[in-house]
Design a protein around this motif. Structure first.
Motif, mmCIF file in Angstrom:
data_model
loop_
_atom_site.group_PDB
_atom_site.id
_atom_site.type_symbol
_atom_site.label_atom_id
_atom_site.label_comp_id
_atom_site.label_asym_id
_atom_site.label_seq_id
_atom_site.Cartn_x
_atom_site.Cartn_y
_atom_site.Cartn_z
ATOM 1 N N GLY A 205 -20.277 -18.341 -32.815
ATOM 2 C CA GLY A 205 -21.584 -17.710 -33.016
ATOM 3 C C GLY A 205 -22.075 -16.932 -31.820
ATOM 4 O O GLY A 205 -22.992 -16.128 -31.945
ATOM 5 N N ASP A 206 -21.473 -17.167 -30.641
ATOM 6 C CA ASP A 206 -21.887 -16.438 -29.447
ATOM 7 C C ASP A 206 -21.372 -15.004 -29.474
ATOM 8 O O ASP A 206 -20.239 -14.741 -29.893
ATOM 9 C CB ASP A 206 -21.348 -17.119 -28.178
ATOM 10 C CG ASP A 206 -22.049 -18.430 -27.885
ATOM 11 O OD1 ASP A 206 -23.029 -18.738 -28.587
ATOM 12 O OD2 ASP A 206 -21.613 -19.142 -26.959
ATOM 13 N N MET B 287 -17.852 -14.695 -31.551
ATOM 14 C CA MET B 287 -16.875 -15.772 -31.632
ATOM 15 C C MET B 287 -16.993 -16.434 -32.995
ATOM 16 O O MET B 287 -18.058 -16.951 -33.358
ATOM 17 C CB MET B 287 -17.127 -16.801 -30.528
ATOM 18 C CG MET B 287 -16.140 -17.946 -30.521
ATOM 19 S SD MET B 287 -14.493 -17.456 -29.982
ATOM 20 C CE MET B 287 -14.773 -17.369 -28.229
ATOM 21 N N ALA B 288 -15.922 -16.402 -33.760
ATOM 22 C CA ALA B 288 -15.964 -16.920 -35.128
ATOM 23 C C ALA B 288 -15.485 -18.367 -35.209
ATOM 24 O O ALA B 288 -16.094 -19.207 -35.852
ATOM 25 C CB ALA B 288 -15.121 -16.042 -36.052
ATOM 26 N N GLU B 289 -14.374 -18.683 -34.537
ATOM 27 C CA GLU B 289 -13.804 -20.033 -34.665
ATOM 28 C C GLU B 289 -12.999 -20.375 -33.414
ATOM 29 O O GLU B 289 -12.294 -19.521 -32.869
ATOM 30 C CB GLU B 289 -12.895 -20.120 -35.898
ATOM 31 C CG GLU B 289 -12.262 -21.483 -36.106
ATOM 32 C CD GLU B 289 -11.292 -21.509 -37.287
ATOM 33 O OE1 GLU B 289 -10.847 -22.605 -37.645
ATOM 34 O OE2 GLU B 289 -10.986 -20.416 -37.816
ATOM 35 N N ILE B 290 -13.114 -21.608 -32.969
ATOM 36 C CA ILE B 290 -12.285 -22.121 -31.878
ATOM 37 C C ILE B 290 -11.209 -23.003 -32.497
ATOM 38 O O ILE B 290 -11.520 -24.028 -33.109
ATOM 39 C CB ILE B 290 -13.124 -22.898 -30.852
ATOM 40 C CG1 ILE B 290 -14.055 -21.944 -30.105
ATOM 41 C CG2 ILE B 290 -12.232 -23.644 -29.867
ATOM 42 C CD1 ILE B 290 -14.975 -22.627 -29.107
ATOM 43 N N ALA C 168 -19.157 -4.810 -37.573
ATOM 44 C CA ALA C 168 -20.133 -5.184 -38.594
ATOM 45 C C ALA C 168 -19.946 -6.614 -39.051
ATOM 46 O O ALA C 168 -20.868 -7.262 -39.515
ATOM 47 C CB ALA C 168 -20.018 -4.235 -39.797
ATOM 48 N N GLY C 169 -18.712 -7.107 -38.963
ATOM 49 C CA GLY C 169 -18.466 -8.479 -39.395
ATOM 50 C C GLY C 169 -19.039 -9.503 -38.464
ATOM 51 O O GLY C 169 -19.115 -10.675 -38.786
ATOM 52 N N ALA C 170 -19.443 -9.072 -37.272
ATOM 53 C CA ALA C 170 -19.935 -10.040 -36.293
ATOM 54 C C ALA C 170 -21.194 -10.731 -36.761
ATOM 55 O O ALA C 170 -21.414 -11.902 -36.508
ATOM 56 C CB ALA C 170 -20.184 -9.344 -34.953
ATOM 57 N N ALA C 171 -22.052 -9.981 -37.462
ATOM 58 C CA ALA C 171 -23.323 -10.558 -37.869
ATOM 59 C C ALA C 171 -23.131 -11.679 -38.863
ATOM 60 O O ALA C 171 -23.916 -12.610 -38.941
ATOM 61 C CB ALA C 171 -24.214 -9.471 -38.466
ATOM 62 N N ALA C 172 -22.082 -11.595 -39.668
ATOM 63 C CA ALA C 172 -21.854 -12.615 -40.688
ATOM 64 C C ALA C 172 -21.158 -13.838 -40.141
ATOM 65 O O ALA C 172 -21.147 -14.882 -40.758
ATOM 66 C CB ALA C 172 -21.022 -12.028 -41.829
ATOM 67 N N ALA C 173 -20.552 -13.704 -38.975
ATOM 68 C CA ALA C 173 -19.739 -14.794 -38.443
ATOM 69 C C ALA C 173 -20.523 -16.073 -38.202
ATOM 70 O O ALA C 173 -20.069 -17.147 -38.554
ATOM 71 C CB ALA C 173 -19.036 -14.351 -37.160
ATOM 72 N N PRO C 174 -21.701 -16.011 -37.602
ATOM 73 C CA PRO C 174 -22.400 -17.261 -37.326
ATOM 74 C C PRO C 174 -22.708 -18.057 -38.575
ATOM 75 O O PRO C 174 -22.617 -19.258 -38.579
ATOM 76 C CB PRO C 174 -23.680 -16.812 -36.620
ATOM 77 C CG PRO C 174 -23.348 -15.461 -36.037
ATOM 78 C CD PRO C 174 -22.405 -14.844 -37.017
ATOM 79 N N ALA C 175 -23.096 -17.368 -39.653
ATOM 80 C CA ALA C 175 -23.457 -18.085 -40.859
ATOM 81 C C ALA C 175 -22.243 -18.673 -41.539
ATOM 82 O O ALA C 175 -22.317 -19.706 -42.177
ATOM 83 C CB ALA C 175 -24.191 -17.143 -41.817
#
Length: 503
Positions: A27-28, A56-59, A80-87
């Motif tokens: 999410g960062d 950052m999507a997944e560790i 653009a995909g970054a915004a959806a990653a945290p959710a």
């Protein structure tokens, strides 16, 4: 678009590394070339930069994991995909509610636990579901193998959910709870809330507490009904140990400190007067490490006695001036630390360790000072003690001791020791055999200073005497070296001027 973060080339003949620290969490937001994590090999430390900007999507490889060259460490959502990653994939990110004017929820995550620590146990929740919390207010406390970790609230609001009840073992990336906005307080505290603390357990028993996940699993595997088990946890919750006791034919729960033989039957009237308390993770680790030391090292102890007359006289003469100038009291630990550092130079194998078929000699002294705390024995390390003055040693011992008693020591402060001093004299011990602190090869046991009649130049005199005990690993330290070390410590303490003259 998703970018994979992989282990870079580590260098000639290096095929694997350990993930030491993640600087970013799911999410960062990250920038190009910003450092994401740090890897440790047996030769160097390698920083891994971000190949692109995004979120950052997944560790994939958590701290403490061992990974090979080109192994997948994490994934990064770009553009653009970054915004959806945290959710979608970031447990650390705040989850926005459906209503645009409702306050957001914030997940409470396990904080960084320290090098090589991958899990912890939730020991205490200071807040209950529905309680209001302020930002940075302590929500709960976690126990790891080495230290206790307090978890502060990441935001102000209402504790809406506890996802990891007391007794739960969680990994380094787990979610502990959820904080809702202030406007959601009523909803969070209502019976309709899905909080585990308020939800009745499956099975229709009607009890309003959430059992430990490990206990649920054990009951399911054994085919036990929840009503058949008596819970000893907080508010009657069932812990894994409770299930094990119910299954009389099953072995005792496997913990590092568990005894090999099952406990003998206890008469009912005695059992009613007993109190059963689960061992803390720190106590389990202490037990495991001490037993490992006995099983691995060839431990032998040699003894001597030291006349403390001169050291006590020197301390008495200068203690007031010392405290006035340096702002710290002059104790005996600095004398012993100095004496040990002096002796370790002459007998370096006592300051060495065994690594496979190699002996690793240390050209420095990181002195471990064993300290008793309400939680158990810990050994904070004073780094490069051989280069310190008396005042620097006393200040370091005082500061580390206070942090140990307050449970504030970090993992780094208890790692890397090359030799240990244990002072049982503060508890009145006259003689004992200390046990090694692996992988170290020596530990000095101090004891109570006791006035005893001694023969001095053919006359009987009363002298303040202390027994010294050196436990050592006979695989690497011979008897001659151990006795020489202890005699050098004795000589330095009986004539402290030798330390000044490097004799």
């Amino acid at each position: 678009m998703t970018t994979e973060i992989r282990v870079p080339t580590l260098g000639e003949s290096v095929t694997e590394a350990t993930v030491a620290t993640w600087f970013k969490q799911p999410g960062d937001a990250v920038a190009v070339d910003e450092m994401l994590c740090e890897l440790e090999t047996d030769k160097v430390t390698v920083e891994v930069p971000s190949p692109a900007a995004g979120t950052m999507a997944e560790i994939v490889a958590a701290e403490g994991d061992t990974v090979g060259v080109d192994a997948l460490l994490a994934t990064l959502s770009e553009g653009a995909g970054a915004a959806a990653a945290p959710a979608a994939a970031a447990p650390a990110a705040a989850s926005a509610p459906a209503s645009g004017d409702a306050p957001a929820s914030v997940d409470v995550m396990v904080p960084t636990l320290g090098e090589s620590v991958t899990e912890a146990t939730v020991s205490t929740w200071f807040k209950a579901v529905g309680d209001s919390v302020a930002q940075d207010e302590m929500l709960c406390e976690l126990e790891t193998d080495k230290v206790s970790v307090e978890v502060p609230a990441p935001a102000a609001g209402v504790l809406a959910e506890i996802t990891a009840p007391e007794g739960t073992t969680v990994d380094a990336s787990a979610k502990l709870g959820v904080i809702g906005g202030a406007a959601g307080a009523a909803a969070a505290a209502s019976p309709a809330s899905a909080a585990p603390a308020a939800a009745p357990a499956a099975g229709g028993s009607g009890r309003d507490v959430e059992d430990a996940p490990s206990a649920k699993k054990a009951m399911a595997e054994a085919g036990l009904s929840r009503d058949a088990v008596t819970g000893t946890g907080r508010d009657g919750r069932i812990m894994k140990d409770d299930v094990a006791r119910t299954l009389t034919a099953a072995p005792a729960p496997a913990s590092p400190a568990a005894a090999a033989a099952p406990r003998a039957p206890v008469p009912a009237d005695d059992a009613a007067r007993e109190e059963r308390v689960k061992m803390t993770r720190l106590r389990q680790t202490i037990a495991k490490r001490l037993k490992d030391a006995q099983n691995t090292a060839a431990i032998l102890t040699t003894y001597n006695e030291v006349d403390m007359t001169e050291a006590m006289a020197l301390r008495s003469q200068y203690k007031d001036q010392f405290e006035k100038k340096h702002g710290v009291r002059l104790g005996f630990m600095s004398f012993f630390t100095k004496a040990c550092c002096h002796a370790l130079k002459e007998v370096p194998e006592v300051n060495a360790e065994i690594d496979g078929t190699d002996i690793v000699y240390k050209n420095f002294v990181h002195m471990g000072i064993a300290a008793g705390t309400p939680q158990g024995l810990v050994v904070p390390v004073i780094r490069d003690a051989d280069k310190m003055s008396f005042a620097e040693i006393e200040k370091a011992i005082g500061e580390k001791g206070k942090r140990a008693r307050d449970g504030k020591l970090s993992m780094a402060e208890m790692q890397g020791g090359t030799f240990t001093i244990s002072n049982g004299g503060v508890y009145g011990s006259l003689m004992s055999s200390p046990i090694l602190n692996p992988p170290q090869s020596g530990i000095l046991g101090m004891h109570k200073i006791q006035d005893r009649p001694m023969v001095i130049n053919g006359e009987i005199k009363i002298r303040p005497m202390m027994y010294l005990a050196l436990s050592y690993d006979h695989r690497i330290v011979d008897g001659k070296g151990a006795v020489t070390f202890l005699v050098r410590v004795k000589e330095a303490l009986e004539d402290p001027r030798r330390l000044l003259m490097d004799l």
